[in-house]
Write an enzyme that holds these catalytic residues in place. Structure first.
Site, PDB file in Angstrom:
ATOM      1  N   ASP A 349       0.828  -1.205   0.000  1.00 51.41           N
ATOM      2  CA  ASP A 349       0.000   0.000   0.000  1.00 51.41           C
ATOM      3  C   ASP A 349       0.870   1.266   0.000  1.00 51.41           C
ATOM      4  OD1 ASP A 349      -2.739   1.037   0.218  1.00 51.41           O
ATOM      5  OD2 ASP A 349      -2.066   1.823   2.144  1.00 51.41           O
ATOM      6  N   GLU A 378       1.574  -0.476  -4.967  1.00 54.57           N
ATOM      7  CA  GLU A 378       0.518   0.473  -5.344  1.00 54.57           C
ATOM      8  C   GLU A 378       1.201   1.754  -5.800  1.00 54.57           C
ATOM      9  OE1 GLU A 378      -3.326   3.028  -3.773  1.00 54.57           O
ATOM     10  OE2 GLU A 378      -1.781   2.449  -2.355  1.00 54.57           O
ATOM     11  N   ASP A 445     -10.607   1.225  -4.495  1.00 49.01           N
ATOM     12  CA  ASP A 445     -10.240   2.647  -4.469  1.00 49.01           C
ATOM     13  C   ASP A 445     -10.874   3.460  -5.601  1.00 49.01           C
ATOM     14  OD1 ASP A 445      -8.634   2.776  -2.214  1.00 49.01           O
ATOM     15  OD2 ASP A 445      -6.834   2.138  -3.280  1.00 49.01           O
TER      16      ASP A 445
END
Ligand code: CA
Length: 604
Positions: A349, A378, A445
């Site tokens: 992340d 990410e 997201d």
């Protein structure tokens, strides 16, 4: 020729070792400006004696030249590629270009017009780019299984509730509508275990879980304890059971790990709040001023916080991954879960805000524990700084995602613009990176694809036809296969539809067939080159995947009108197998595509 548009950089994604023996060299030129490019190259130490009639013998550097292939355009530039195997893993090279009958040499130091291939400046080694040596330890390598994997992304709080006894106390009824970003629905790991049959039947063979470690939020991106499975999801034994049962079905498991920041209630951060400068953990974070957090001032602007956070979110203090103790603590978490639960992949992340040195050590530890582990960062922008083989295997491919949304869902791009945008996304990375890319059309997201496509399921199907016939590793966000929709989060995180009357069974059957086709044809997965064809209609996409022997031609009509289009010349009057309808056809020079129709052809 527009000399200022020429671009190549040694030691970058324009010149990389594709394997321990093979180099890929890429060049950029102004679009439609250059007719042919040759790579001029040689081993830096290969001097050979040459005798011209009537002259004294001399030693000359031995160079060869070979044609580069035009691999496509992004509208602004043309791209050229060549695969070359140096004799002793060393190479010096330059580019010989032809434009409107004139010839040029593009070198590392100088670029000029030359008289032809015998021009002596074509062997001036000083002006050649260098790939000094292919050292195998530096060569990017990622696990092969990734290319054969179709991911299914699960947001565990919303996928399935298999154990009512671990539900949070404010758990809503599964079919109740969302009311806030803090809702709980009671989803857990037992629920996933009970649905492994469902996933196996769908055909996916990898699960990517958003975070499962202890946290008070439903998304768990604010970790309190990295060594504990969240009690609302289960425990360590439940995770081990899940991984084992998934592995028994050939399904791999990737976990999300949040090392950019922790949760506010992470014990070591709480220790800093309590003890201030005296805390042993004060350097585990980025603290600007003590006291760190003043209860009386709790409501002041988050931009005035005394510590760095993710964005301006006070509940997510940023971790200092440069601190040796902090670093070791985090690396031990990877050792722990690799050993305990045999995790197959890590999705990192906010990976772009963590230092590169940390990720290099992370990779070493993760691969030591499991050499076949897949590491996905990410990163929403150009991720080359992480993809040189020393950090990540791939990133979440949002640039490709945007192109797919633009063409299929929002219809803002015509097919030529789409091809250019996809080419731009692909050409920015080495080929082997693209082969292992984590490709998506939506996620936890983003709004769901269907929402962005005006709820048009035909467009969702076509987007998946493209994803399943493109390079890289495609993924399905849970519930897309039964027609789930939803806007920006939390709306895109609605509970999975399990009532059969709420599921689109026809869409599900479509997805199963599409997945089956991808699995049955390795050219569509990882062996075939991807190439766009020129299309004569702005709504119709034409592209192919091919090897030397096999050609797969794909045509997609994203419009609600039927169109008759001219096929690329080289496939007129040829026999193909129509993979979707499983019937043999012979092409003519034109072909009819129904509204939202597509055709998947394989040469016979
Ligand atoms: Ca539960």
């Amino acid at each position: 020729m527009e000399l200022s548009s020429l671009y190549h950089k040694a030691g970058s994604n324009y010149a990389y070792a594709y394997s321990n023996k093979m180099l890929h060299i890429k060049l950029q030129t102004k679009v439609n400006d250059v007719q042919a490019v040759m790579l001029v190259f040689g081993d830096p130490y290969d001097y050979r004696e040459q005798k011209e009639a009537g002259e004294e013998s001399g030693w000359n550097w031995f160079v060869q030249n070979r044609r580069m292939e035009h691999i496509g355009t992004d509208g602004l530039h043309d791209y050229w590629l060549i695969e070359v195997e140096p004799y002793r893993r060393r190479l010096r090279y330059a580019f010989y270009l032809e434009s409107e009958g004139l010839h040029y040499l593009y070198g590392e130091r100088k670029t000029y017009q030359v008289t032809g291939t015998t021009d002596p400046r074509l062997s001036d080694q000083k002006n050649f780019f260098a790939f000094p040596y292919i050292n195998s330890v530096d060569v990017y390598s990622a696990p092969d299984w990734v290319k054969d994997t179709i991911w299914y992304q699960i947001f565990p709080e919303r996928f399935a509730n298999g154990d009512m006894t671990n539900d949070p106390k404010d758990t809503k009824n599964w079919n109740d509508p969302l009311s806030s970003s803090r809702d709980h629905y009671g989803g857990d790991l037992q629920g996933v275990i009970e649905q492994l049959d469902y996933l196996e039947e769908l055909g996916v063979n990898g699960i990517y879980f958003t975070p499962i470690f202890h946290s008070h939020s439903n998304h768990k991106y604010d970790t309190i304890d990295y060594l504990k499975v969240d009690p609302h999801f289960g425990d360590k034994e439940k995770l081990k059971e899940l991984v084992k049962k998934a592995h028994d079905r050939g399904i791999r498991v990737m976990l999300d790990i949040v090392f950019n920041h922790c949760g506010f209630f992470f014990a070591q951060f709480q220790d800093v709040l309590e003890h201030g400068e005296a805390s042993a953990y004060k350097d585990w974070f980025h603290i600007h001023e003590f006291p760190v957090y003043d209860k009386a001032n709790e409501l002041r602007s988050s931009k005035e916080l005394h510590f760095d956070t993710f964005a301006f979110t006070p509940s997510m203090p940023k971790l200092n991954t440069e601190n040796p103790q902090m670093k070791e603590y985090l690396l031990n978490i990877i050792r722990y879960w690799s050993d305990e639960a045999a995790i197959d992949g890590w999705r990192l992340d906010v990976a772009n805000e963590v230092d590169h040195q940390f990720w290099r050590e992370f990779r070493k530890v993760a691969k030591e524990r499991n050499p076949e582990v897949y590491i996905v960062g990410e990163v929403w922008h150009d991720a080359n700084p992480w993809l040189g083989g020393d950090q990540f295997d791939a990133v979440m491919n949002y640039p490709l995602n945007d192109a797919v949304l633009g063409f299929f869902a929002k219809q803002e791009l015509n097919c030529e613009e789409f091809a250019q945008e996809v080419s731009h996304a692909n050409f920015q990375y080495p080929k082997h990176v693209n082969d292992h890319m984590y490709n998506l059309i939506d996620s936890h997201d983003t709004p769901r694809f269907l929402h962005q496509a005006g709820e048009n399921k035909e467009l969702l199907k076509l987007a998946y036809v493209f994803m399943m016939t493109h390079t890289g590793s495609p993924s399905i966000y849970y519930g897309n296969e039964v027609g789930m929709t939803g806007g920006q989060d939390p709306d895109c995180r609605r509970p999975m539809r399990w009532n059969t009357e709420d599921q689109d069974i026809e869409l599900m059957a479509f997805m199963k067939q599409l997945i089956r086709i991808r699995k049955d044809h390795d050219v569509l997965r990882d062996r075939g080159e991807f190439r766009f064809h020129k299309s004569e209609h702005s709504d119709i996409l034409v592209y192919q995947r091919s090897t030397e022997k096999e050609v797969y031609l794909i045509l997609i009509n994203r419009s609600n009108q039927s169109h008759r289009i001219r096929l690329p010349e080289e496939i007129h009057n040829r026999s193909f197998l129509d993979l979707w309808r499983n019937e043999q056809i012979t092409t003519e020079d034109h072909m009819e595509l129904k509204p939202y129709g597509f055709i998947l052809l394989k040469n016979m």
